[in-house]
Write a protein that holds these residues in place. Structure first.
Motif, PDB file in Angstrom:
ATOM      1  N   GLU A 252     -10.069 -14.448  -6.682  1.00 62.34           N
ATOM      2  CA  GLU A 252     -10.609 -13.517  -8.172  1.00 62.34           C
ATOM      3  C   GLU A 252      -9.488 -14.284  -9.110  1.00 62.34           C
ATOM      4  O   GLU A 252      -8.742 -14.429  -8.995  1.00 62.34           O
TER       5      GLU A 252
ATOM      6  N   THR B 203     -13.034 -18.814  -1.336  1.00 63.69           N
ATOM      7  CA  THR B 203     -13.665 -17.396  -0.716  1.00 63.69           C
ATOM      8  C   THR B 203     -13.528 -16.161  -1.511  1.00 63.69           C
ATOM      9  O   THR B 203     -13.912 -15.121  -1.610  1.00 63.69           O
TER      10      THR B 203
ATOM     11  N   GLU C 209     -17.117 -16.317  -8.339  1.00 65.56           N
ATOM     12  CA  GLU C 209     -18.391 -16.047  -7.857  1.00 65.56           C
ATOM     13  C   GLU C 209     -19.996 -16.585  -7.859  1.00 65.56           C
ATOM     14  O   GLU C 209     -20.580 -16.708  -6.662  1.00 65.56           O
TER      15      GLU C 209
END
Length: 342
Positions: free
Chosen positions: A340, A337, A327
């Motif tokens: 994770e 985007t 991030e």
């Protein structure tokens, strides 16, 4: 979305090294992936990235010593291959899992007729007469597209063309109808027309027999033609894996991107220079502590040299190990985007 197929083979955190006079070569470092029933999984990367060693780990074909497992598990149909006895692993080799080696010119015994080499798969197995074994060998020769199989059965390897030798190698791998075939760069020494025939043959066999295939190659064209999912290796590690479409059109790692741009495409103009990946692969006697690709990467940050990248889950199938997905990383064409850390 298609229903997820049953898992046939699973590697979990496999670490494999070789002891040499110069020290320990860390050939395979924390490799994890699975192969599903009826699918073709591609493993791609440049020479020395650990593709073939990983494949041979599955059947414990690497010589031990000097090779040895430092950690990990390899499950085939739920059973850990690394805990099997030599007798158990011999039943799987050639029976449950077939292996097509890289060079048919050197993999076949030049002093033995090819029919006998196919029949050798049944040595030590009960329940077959010699005539039944011969008939099975002839059937599989026909299945892999060898015409006049009776004549070929009694020929020596030097009497066959390169493409015919490779069909014999595939016949040897298939003769006991395995659930999985591992193909280690099976088209490297063949010209493009024979290569296309061999790839078509593998796809036909997958359809007819439901056999899963691991295709090891450095050729992205081969991957695009026959694979369902792809594992990208570099420096003994997996840097990206996903479906063929994701790897080609949603490339998430600079190394994968470099591979894509180092080959000619249909839209490449005449005289246009290709873009090679500058630099050399890492020294696996002393692998880098951070990202293995950091020294050659145009997007390298300080963190890349200091820490191994976390794994980022980009979709159900698509994962990558690259700090550019963190991030706090700067925006690049690779950043997703929704990425994770897993």
């Amino acid at each position: 979305m298609a229903e997820k197929r049953e898992t046939l083979l699973e590697l979990k955190n496999v670490v494999y090294s070789f002891k040499t006079y110069g020290g320990e070569v860390k050939a395979v470092r924390d490799v994890s992936f699975d192969v599903r029933a009826g699918e073709v999984l591609g493993i791609v990367g440049e020479s020395g990235c650990g593709k073939s060693v990983t494949a041979q780990c599955i059947l414990r074909l690497n010589p031990e010593p000097p090779g040895f497992f430092e950690g990990g598990e390899i499950f085939y149909k739920g059973k850990d291959i690394l805990k099997m006895s030599n007798k158990e692993i011999r039943k799987i080799r050639g029976g449950e899992i077939g292996f097509v080696f890289q060079d048919p010119m050197t993999s076949l015994n030049p002093t033995m007729k090819v029919g006998k080499q196919i029949m050798e798969v049944f040595v030590g197995r009960e329940g077959y007469t010699k005539e039944e074994v011969k008939q099975k060998a002839l059937e599989i020769m026909k299945l892999v597209g060898i015409s006049d199989s009776e004549k070929r059965f009694n020929q020596y390897p030097h009497e066959l063309s390169g493409g015919m030798k490779q069909r014999i190698m595939i016949a040897i791998a298939l003769v006991s109808r395995p659930s999985l075939i591992i193909c280690d760069e099976p088209t490297t020494s063949l010209d493009v027309t024979i290569e296309a025939q061999i790839l078509e043959l593998l796809l036909e066999l997958r359809e007819k027999l439901g056999t899963s295939i691991i295709m090891i190659t450095h050729d992205l064209g081969v991957i695009a033609k026959i694979c369902d999912r792809v594992v990208v290796m570099y420096g003994g590690k997996i840097v990206e894996k996903g479906t063929v479409r994701e790897i080609y059109y949603k490339t998430a790692h600079p190394y994968t991107d470099g591979l894509m741009h180092s080959i000619a495409r249909l839209e490449t103009n005449r005289g246009e220079k290709l873009s090679p990946i500058e630099g050399t692969p890492p020294d696996l006697f002393a692998p880098p502590i951070g990202c293995p690709f950091a020294a050659r990467c145009d997007y390298c940050m300080d963190v890349c040299n200091q820490y191994p990248p976390e794994e980022y889950q980009l979709s159900d199938e698509h994962t990558t190990r690259c700090w550019l997905h963190h991030e706090n990383a700067p925006a690049t064409k690779f950043k997703r985007t929704k990425g994770e850390a897993k």
